[in-house]
Write a protein that holds these residues in place. Sequence first.
Motif, PDB file in Angstrom:
ATOM      1  N   VAL A 151       0.843  -1.198   0.000  1.00  0.00           N
ATOM      2  CA  VAL A 151       0.000   0.000   0.000  1.00  0.00           C
ATOM      3  C   VAL A 151       0.876   1.245   0.000  1.00  0.00           C
ATOM      4  O   VAL A 151       0.608   2.217  -0.718  1.00  0.00           O
ATOM      5  CB  VAL A 151      -0.939   0.006   1.224  1.00  0.00           C
TER       6      VAL A 151
ATOM      7  N   ARG B 165      -7.612   8.115   2.492  1.00  0.00           N
ATOM      8  CA  ARG B 165      -8.024   6.741   2.802  1.00  0.00           C
ATOM      9  C   ARG B 165      -6.843   5.911   3.276  1.00  0.00           C
ATOM     10  O   ARG B 165      -6.974   5.083   4.185  1.00  0.00           O
ATOM     11  CB  ARG B 165      -8.651   6.121   1.549  1.00  0.00           C
ATOM     12  N   SER B 166      -5.674   6.147   2.714  1.00  0.00           N
ATOM     13  CA  SER B 166      -4.481   5.383   3.104  1.00  0.00           C
ATOM     14  C   SER B 166      -4.018   5.703   4.522  1.00  0.00           C
ATOM     15  O   SER B 166      -3.250   4.945   5.116  1.00  0.00           O
ATOM     16  CB  SER B 166      -3.330   5.664   2.133  1.00  0.00           C
TER      17      SER B 166
ATOM     18  N   GLU C  44      -8.365  15.707 -10.650  1.00  0.00           N
ATOM     19  CA  GLU C  44      -7.358  14.681 -10.359  1.00  0.00           C
ATOM     20  C   GLU C  44      -6.711  14.894  -8.991  1.00  0.00           C
ATOM     21  O   GLU C  44      -6.377  13.934  -8.290  1.00  0.00           O
ATOM     22  CB  GLU C  44      -6.290  14.627 -11.459  1.00  0.00           C
TER      23      GLU C  44
ATOM     24  N   LEU D 177       1.379   8.083  -5.526  1.00  0.00           N
ATOM     25  CA  LEU D 177       0.334   9.099  -5.469  1.00  0.00           C
ATOM     26  C   LEU D 177       0.877  10.405  -4.887  1.00  0.00           C
ATOM     27  O   LEU D 177       0.525  11.494  -5.351  1.00  0.00           O
ATOM     28  CB  LEU D 177      -0.835   8.609  -4.614  1.00  0.00           C
TER      29      LEU D 177
ATOM     30  N   PHE E 227      -9.151  13.779  -6.370  1.00  0.00           N
ATOM     31  CA  PHE E 227      -9.127  12.318  -6.323  1.00  0.00           C
ATOM     32  C   PHE E 227      -7.933  11.812  -5.521  1.00  0.00           C
ATOM     33  O   PHE E 227      -8.058  10.906  -4.680  1.00  0.00           O
ATOM     34  CB  PHE E 227      -9.078  11.760  -7.751  1.00  0.00           C
ATOM     35  N   LEU E 228      -6.763  12.413  -5.752  1.00  0.00           N
ATOM     36  CA  LEU E 228      -5.562  11.999  -5.020  1.00  0.00           C
ATOM     37  C   LEU E 228      -5.699  12.274  -3.531  1.00  0.00           C
ATOM     38  O   LEU E 228      -5.272  11.463  -2.700  1.00  0.00           O
ATOM     39  CB  LEU E 228      -4.340  12.710  -5.583  1.00  0.00           C
ATOM     40  N   ARG E 229      -6.276  13.402  -3.175  1.00  0.00           N
ATOM     41  CA  ARG E 229      -6.451  13.700  -1.749  1.00  0.00           C
ATOM     42  C   ARG E 229      -7.358  12.681  -1.080  1.00  0.00           C
ATOM     43  O   ARG E 229      -7.130  12.280   0.077  1.00  0.00           O
ATOM     44  CB  ARG E 229      -7.004  15.123  -1.566  1.00  0.00           C
ATOM     45  N   GLU E 230      -8.394  12.260  -1.804  1.00  0.00           N
ATOM     46  CA  GLU E 230      -9.276  11.226  -1.260  1.00  0.00           C
ATOM     47  C   GLU E 230      -8.526   9.910  -1.073  1.00  0.00           C
ATOM     48  O   GLU E 230      -8.658   9.244  -0.036  1.00  0.00           O
ATOM     49  CB  GLU E 230     -10.472  11.023  -2.194  1.00  0.00           C
ATOM     50  N   CYS E 231      -7.752   9.532  -2.068  1.00  0.00           N
ATOM     51  CA  CYS E 231      -6.993   8.272  -1.992  1.00  0.00           C
ATOM     52  C   CYS E 231      -5.969   8.304  -0.872  1.00  0.00           C
ATOM     53  O   CYS E 231      -5.839   7.353  -0.091  1.00  0.00           O
ATOM     54  CB  CYS E 231      -6.289   7.994  -3.329  1.00  0.00           C
ATOM     55  N   ILE E 232      -5.236   9.419  -0.795  1.00  0.00           N
ATOM     56  CA  ILE E 232      -4.211   9.539   0.239  1.00  0.00           C
ATOM     57  C   ILE E 232      -4.863   9.574   1.621  1.00  0.00           C
ATOM     58  O   ILE E 232      -4.369   8.946   2.573  1.00  0.00           O
ATOM     59  CB  ILE E 232      -3.354  10.794  -0.007  1.00  0.00           C
TER      60      ILE E 232
ATOM     61  N   LYS F 270       1.026   4.417  -2.450  1.00  0.00           N
ATOM     62  CA  LYS F 270       0.820   5.748  -1.881  1.00  0.00           C
ATOM     63  C   LYS F 270       1.989   6.681  -2.196  1.00  0.00           C
ATOM     64  O   LYS F 270       1.802   7.884  -2.429  1.00  0.00           O
ATOM     65  CB  LYS F 270       0.625   5.619  -0.369  1.00  0.00           C
TER      66      LYS F 270
END
Length: 571
Positions: free
Chosen positions: A462, A496-497, A486, A469, A489-494, A466
């Motif tokens: 993971v 979540r991590s 974009e 990202l 989207f990256l802020r959401e993914c990061i 990350k």
Amino acid sequence: MEIQINPTFPLLAGPGRTDGCCRAPSLLCPHFPTPRGQVTPWSHPGGVTPVGALWRLLRRSGVGGQLWQNLERPCRGWGWAPAPPWPGGSFSRCCAGHPAGRRSAGPLPGTVPKAGLSCGGSACLRPVIKEEEEGEDAPGTGPEHRGQPDTGSATMAQSKGTVVLAYSGGLDTSCILVWLKEQGYDVIAYLANIGQKEDFEAARKKALALGAKKVYIEDVSREFVEQFIWPAVQANALYEDRYLLGTALARPCIARRLVEIAQREGAQHVAHGATGKGNDQVRFELSCYALCPKIKVVAPWRLPEFYQRFPGRRELMDYAKKHGIPVPVTPQTPWSMDENLMHISYEAGILENPKNQAPPGLYTKTCDPAKSPDTPDVLEIKFERGVPVKVTNTGDGATRSSALELFVYLNDIAGKHGVGRIDIVENRFVGMKSRGIYETPAGTILYHAHLDIEAFTMDREVRKIKQGLSLKFSELVYNGFWHSPECEFLRECIGRSQEPVVGTVRLSVFKGQVYILGRESPRSLYNEELVSMNVQGDYEPADATGFININSLRLKEYHRLQSKVTVKQDE
């Protein structure tokens, strides 16, 4: 005397005046030959010239309106120049040496403004159409051609609506404020308190004195920390391996409020003082267009009529003195600075030569590490979901838990020990390399602390994803795409991590460095018994033989085939 004839209207063309007003003749110029010291019917100061009378006849017949639409707007004392569709027209200059038919950027080289008729740049463009419709004088017959004093060019500029200016209180944006008023804008100044050292009340009074219709000064420090700095901490954001993005993070925060004020005030324009070579112009404007697609941006340093008028600092200072804009009494530092809560940047001036070492007096947020205290400060920083929520100084027991107070405290501790200095050459988004010196005290501590707790709690695969990202996130932020889909989207993914990134990091701040001393977490993936050299635990060492054999298979095959190729080439 030069004579130019317009083939379209030869009877209306004639030689220009010789008294220094019209430098060359042009279509419908009311100033026909007037030898110095003589008064003729062609340019009698107290009467209507034949050209003026002709104009009125044309205007009343309905033909003049169409002709006017093909003419550039006149300046006081200017000759008239036909628009491009009309062939053969001359390109005349006004008494100040400004080219006619365009917004000027100051007197041209070799020209001297004539007393009483000096143009004030594009503000002296006269909205003749409106005035004639109201029954006022025809071109060439108004008070400016009858020897009456100039009442001020700024009042003659046609209204262009309201503009909200990102105002800093410095020389550049103060001059821009006055210049915008000259262009016909009603100016609302917006000064963001984003953690910089500033006398905000003095800045308010200054903006109002310079003619701002209204001044907004709003403290956005807390939202800057919580909504911009914290996501960057979670991402371990680092541009080109070294820059912690202090300025890049501040710009979308400022731009967001700038647009909100414009919408609240019903303004169609926003303006900024960013240069035409830097990243900030991109960051400001991409944010503004993303948040309000119909907004119009005025960027003076990209307008020829502005940057040609002010090619250097001296011209800007002269303009300030002329318009009563307070200028610094003490000599300015030979470099530019930009400060916010997260960092301060230094560039330009003597720093443009990358070989030059930063002078000792440059740094303002951090002390010289060599002169810093000989005793370290040991801190414990607690994280929840990758965000610092509490800092404790183990030496004196001081604690901070609110976002803003925590960040300010870390700035103080890191600054005291000289932490956070970098001197780099970076790649600007616009395509050039630039040298920048940065101080990011609190950001440097948090970068190291978060990196450590994340590695302690996050799964290996993971974290690899990350990291990729984070690299893209840093690039997007640097380039001004904070409000892009974009980047969201990256802020959401990061984000979540960061769910498992919980725990406390213990570190030492000393002599310009941050030293990690230890960490603990209820979500740790570290198994002391499993990794111990003294306890076998739930691990069979013999299993490593098969693991190694499987992983070596690829390497064996590669080198075996390479050996065959080498032998064949030798033959």
